[in-house]
Design an enzyme around this catalytic site. Structure first.
Site, PDB file in Angstrom:
ATOM      1  N   THR A 110      -6.903  19.839 -86.482  1.00  0.00           N
ATOM      2  CA  THR A 110      -6.298  19.514 -87.786  1.00  0.00           C
ATOM      3  C   THR A 110      -7.241  18.562 -88.397  1.00  0.00           C
ATOM      4  O   THR A 110      -8.005  17.715 -87.888  1.00  0.00           O
ATOM      5  CB  THR A 110      -5.100  18.730 -87.179  1.00  0.00           C
ATOM      6  OG1 THR A 110      -4.197  19.400 -86.741  1.00  0.00           O
ATOM      7  CG2 THR A 110      -4.228  18.124 -88.548  1.00  0.00           C
ATOM      8  N   GLU A 160      -0.138  18.843 -80.147  1.00  0.00           N
ATOM      9  CA  GLU A 160       0.085  17.951 -79.294  1.00  0.00           C
ATOM     10  C   GLU A 160       1.007  18.143 -77.824  1.00  0.00           C
ATOM     11  O   GLU A 160       1.576  17.225 -77.292  1.00  0.00           O
ATOM     12  CB  GLU A 160       0.536  16.617 -80.090  1.00  0.00           C
ATOM     13  CG  GLU A 160      -0.512  16.463 -81.364  1.00  0.00           C
ATOM     14  CD  GLU A 160      -0.244  15.243 -82.000  1.00  0.00           C
ATOM     15  OE1 GLU A 160      -0.091  14.092 -81.221  1.00  0.00           O
ATOM     16  OE2 GLU A 160      -1.044  14.960 -83.034  1.00  0.00           O
TER      17      GLU A 160
HETATM   18  N1  CAA Z   1      -0.428   9.636 -69.849  1.00  0.00           N
HETATM   19  C1  CAA Z   1      -1.479   8.863 -69.329  1.00  0.00           C
HETATM   20  N2  CAA Z   1      -2.173   9.507 -68.349  1.00  0.00           N
HETATM   21  C2  CAA Z   1      -2.153  10.741 -67.983  1.00  0.00           C
HETATM   22  C3  CAA Z   1      -0.899  11.381 -68.536  1.00  0.00           C
HETATM   23  C4  CAA Z   1      -0.111  10.909 -69.639  1.00  0.00           C
HETATM   24  N3  CAA Z   1       0.925  11.468 -70.466  1.00  0.00           N
HETATM   25  N4  CAA Z   1      -0.948  12.792 -68.223  1.00  0.00           N
HETATM   26  C5  CAA Z   1      -2.064  12.761 -67.157  1.00  0.00           C
HETATM   27  N5  CAA Z   1      -2.524  11.553 -67.104  1.00  0.00           N
HETATM   28  C6  CAA Z   1      -3.387  11.167 -66.398  1.00  0.00           C
HETATM   29  C7  CAA Z   1      -3.073  11.066 -64.643  1.00  0.00           C
HETATM   30  O1  CAA Z   1      -2.686   9.843 -64.512  1.00  0.00           O
HETATM   31  C8  CAA Z   1      -4.475  11.569 -64.076  1.00  0.00           C
HETATM   32  O2  CAA Z   1      -5.183  10.304 -63.826  1.00  0.00           O
HETATM   33  P1  CAA Z   1      -5.956  10.035 -62.384  1.00  0.00           P
HETATM   34  O3  CAA Z   1      -7.042  10.917 -62.294  1.00  0.00           O
HETATM   35  O4  CAA Z   1      -6.523   8.714 -62.468  1.00  0.00           O
HETATM   36  O5  CAA Z   1      -4.908  10.327 -61.433  1.00  0.00           O
HETATM   37  C9  CAA Z   1      -5.164  12.409 -65.015  1.00  0.00           C
HETATM   38  O6  CAA Z   1      -4.503  12.231 -66.373  1.00  0.00           O
HETATM   39  C10 CAA Z   1      -5.083  14.005 -64.535  1.00  0.00           C
HETATM   40  O7  CAA Z   1      -3.431  14.023 -64.546  1.00  0.00           O
HETATM   41  P2  CAA Z   1      -3.188  15.511 -63.952  1.00  0.00           P
HETATM   42  O8  CAA Z   1      -3.924  15.868 -62.874  1.00  0.00           O
HETATM   43  O9  CAA Z   1      -1.633  15.295 -63.881  1.00  0.00           O
HETATM   44  O10 CAA Z   1      -3.494  16.471 -65.104  1.00  0.00           O
HETATM   45  P3  CAA Z   1      -3.086  17.861 -65.341  1.00  0.00           P
HETATM   46  O11 CAA Z   1      -4.295  18.605 -65.568  1.00  0.00           O
HETATM   47  O12 CAA Z   1      -2.384  18.420 -64.169  1.00  0.00           O
HETATM   48  O13 CAA Z   1      -2.161  18.031 -66.675  1.00  0.00           O
HETATM   49  C11 CAA Z   1      -1.502  17.575 -69.006  1.00  0.00           C
HETATM   50  C12 CAA Z   1      -2.188  16.909 -67.754  1.00  0.00           C
HETATM   51  C13 CAA Z   1      -0.276  16.698 -69.092  1.00  0.00           C
HETATM   52  C14 CAA Z   1      -0.876  18.907 -68.675  1.00  0.00           C
HETATM   53  C15 CAA Z   1      -2.532  17.486 -70.006  1.00  0.00           C
HETATM   54  O14 CAA Z   1      -3.624  18.507 -69.740  1.00  0.00           O
HETATM   55  C16 CAA Z   1      -1.995  17.751 -71.205  1.00  0.00           C
HETATM   56  O15 CAA Z   1      -1.333  16.814 -71.807  1.00  0.00           O
HETATM   57  N6  CAA Z   1      -2.031  18.865 -71.919  1.00  0.00           N
HETATM   58  C17 CAA Z   1      -1.883  19.148 -73.186  1.00  0.00           C
HETATM   59  C18 CAA Z   1      -2.954  18.907 -74.216  1.00  0.00           C
HETATM   60  C19 CAA Z   1      -2.590  18.625 -75.483  1.00  0.00           C
HETATM   61  O16 CAA Z   1      -1.653  17.868 -76.004  1.00  0.00           O
HETATM   62  N7  CAA Z   1      -3.444  19.087 -76.534  1.00  0.00           N
HETATM   63  C20 CAA Z   1      -3.123  18.920 -77.728  1.00  0.00           C
HETATM   64  C21 CAA Z   1      -4.229  18.876 -78.801  1.00  0.00           C
HETATM   65  S1  CAA Z   1      -4.472  17.700 -79.742  1.00  0.00           S
HETATM   66  C22 CAA Z   1      -3.788  18.120 -81.295  1.00  0.00           C
HETATM   67  O17 CAA Z   1      -2.917  19.089 -81.178  1.00  0.00           O
HETATM   68  C23 CAA Z   1      -3.835  17.377 -82.436  1.00  0.00           C
HETATM   69  C24 CAA Z   1      -3.522  17.961 -83.652  1.00  0.00           C
HETATM   70  O18 CAA Z   1      -4.313  18.745 -84.096  1.00  0.00           O
HETATM   71  C25 CAA Z   1      -2.308  18.004 -84.486  1.00  0.00           C
END
Ligand code: CAA
Length: 379
Positions: free
Chosen positions: A158, A363
């Site tokens: 974006t 997001e």
């Molecule tokens: N808040 C804070 N920390 C988080 C978190 C959250 N919501 N989710 C995960 N973490 C941290 C965990 O605590 C962990 O930390 P440690 O290694 O210290 O323990 C680390 O991240 C890894 O966590 P997970 O093992 O749970 O990670 P995962 O790979 O299983 O999954 C997920 C995490 C929630 C699926 C993540 O990958 C995610 O949010 N994916 C979606 C990404 C996204 O939203 N992309 C959008 C792109 S931006 C966009 O769209 C902008 C635009 O243009 C409008």
């Protein structure tokens, strides 16, 4: 939970509503049709303080709270969701990310420009093979001492072309998996930065979504955000707040479509009376209003938790999950209420229905929001 709106909140809401009606409404259909970025309108939004609402005044921002931001996002999104996604990314992903986690030099250098709308920011996490699974970053940032060498591709960015300042997540030490990811502030003018293809989208067509290519960009070490390996945590934390902005966008799309439907129900006559007198339409409007109110409360709850410095990852994911679902349901009903007129561009609701869909995708998809919510519940 404090849902009391202050005089300042109400003034911001009114200013955003006025701006949306006078500056965004004229031309919104044409911009959608031509996929034309609202350059002049975004510039004015910057001048009025909508691009850096939560940035501290010392860095040129409005110093407002998240509730004020939600209220403004709703009003702007009622009319033009393409303008509001630009606003949301700039406020909650870029400005907030830099202010919360950046160095003093980074804040001084970038925030005044971003908050005033002189410069637009973009947030570059998604890649061809790293959408929902954001840990799979292939963009590399190799440590070369005083700089990092950045190579790779980003997708669906974006503000991809309209931005000049980009927060880019990249992998520096692949063996450490997500703990090897860093976040950098990269400028468009730097050698090796290429803006790629513009996406031809179903909705939010006036926002510019591009792929980006990075070819041996030398990024000064001081442009890394936070400690080495903080990039993934940074992105997750920033997205927790970003989801409040997108939830508010979804809320605005729904309430915009609802308001048009109420107005139409009072004007359009069938079977000898206004369609609003038919129970079939009354039931639809009642359900739409109830869902919108529930979505609004979830948005304000997430905003309030953030403002109180309490944990809000779950609340923001819930707000985004529910508000985006409501945006879809309400806009479909709005088209139905408008009948044949709803299916043509002049009546706005068909655009709102197309715009609503992206709020269930970017997001983090709805499924990702459920993962975030479940993760918080079980931890
Ligand atoms: N808040 C804070 N920390 C988080 C978190 C959250 N919501 N989710 C995960 N973490 C941290 C965990 O605590 C962990 O930390 P440690 O290694 O210290 O323990 C680390 O991240 C890894 O966590 P997970 O093992 O749970 O990670 P995962 O790979 O299983 O999954 C997920 C995490 C929630 C699926 C993540 O990958 C995610 O949010 N994916 C979606 C990404 C996204 O939203 N992309 C959008 C792109 S931006 C966009 O769209 C902008 C635009 O243009 C409008």
């Amino acid at each position: 939970m404090n849902f009391q709106l202050t005089e300042e909140h109400l003034a911001v809401q009114e200013a955003a509503r006025d701006f949306a009606r006078t500056e965004l409404l004229p031309g919104v259909i044409e911009r959608d049709e031509k996929q034309e970025f609202p350059t002049a309108q975004i510039k004015k939004m910057g001048e009025l303080g909508f691009m850096g609402m939560m940035v501290s005044p010392e860095y040129g921002g409005g110093g407002m709270d998240t509730k004020a931001y939600v209220l403004a996002m709703e009003e702007i999104s009622k009319v033009d969701a393409s303008a509001s996604v630009c606003m949301s990314v700039n406020n909650s992903l870029v400005c907030w990310g830099i202010e919360q986690y950046g160095s003093e030099e980074q804040k001084k250098k970038y925030l005044p420009r971003l908050a005033s709308g002189e410069t637009i920011g973009a947030f570059c996490l998604s890649e061809p093979e790293a959408g929902s699974d954001a840990t799979m970053q292939r963009t590399s940032a190799l440590d070369r001492g005083d700089h990092y060498l950045v190579n790779g591709n980003k997708n669906w960015i974006t503000n991809g072309n309209s931005a000049s300042v980009y927060i880019v997540m990249a992998q520096s030490e692949a063996e450490k998996k997500h703990k090897g990811i860093n976040a950098f502030i990269i400028e468009k003018e730097w050698k090796g930065f290429v803006v790629g293809k513009k996406e031809n989208k179903m909705g939010i067509r006036a926002s510019d979504t591009h792929s980006l290519m990075f070819n041996d960009i030398r990024v000064p070490r001081e442009n890394r955000i936070g400690e080495n390996g903080f990039g993934f945590k940074f992105a997750m934390s920033v997205l927790n707040g970003g989801r409040i902005g997108i939830a508010a966008q979804a809320l605005g799309i729904a309430s915009g479509a609802y308001e048009l439907s109420v107005q139409y129900a009072k004007e359009r006559k069938t079977f000898g009376q206004e369609i609003g007198k038919h129970q079939a339409i009354q039931f639809k409007l009642a359900e739409m209003a109830t869902k919108i109110e529930a979505a609004r409360l979830l948005c304000l709850q997430a905003a309030d938790l953030k403002d109180q410095n309490q944990s809000y990852a779950q609340a923001s994911a819930m707000a985004k999950l529910y508000a985006s679902q409501v945006a879809m349901e309400v806009t479909i009903e709005a088209v139905q209420i408008h009948g044949g007129y709803g299916y043509v561009k002049e009546y706005h609701v068909e655009r709102m229905m197309r715009d609503a869909k992206i709020t269930q995708i970017y997001e983090g998809t709805s499924e990702i929001q459920k993962m975030v919510i479940a993760r918080e519940i079980l931890n």
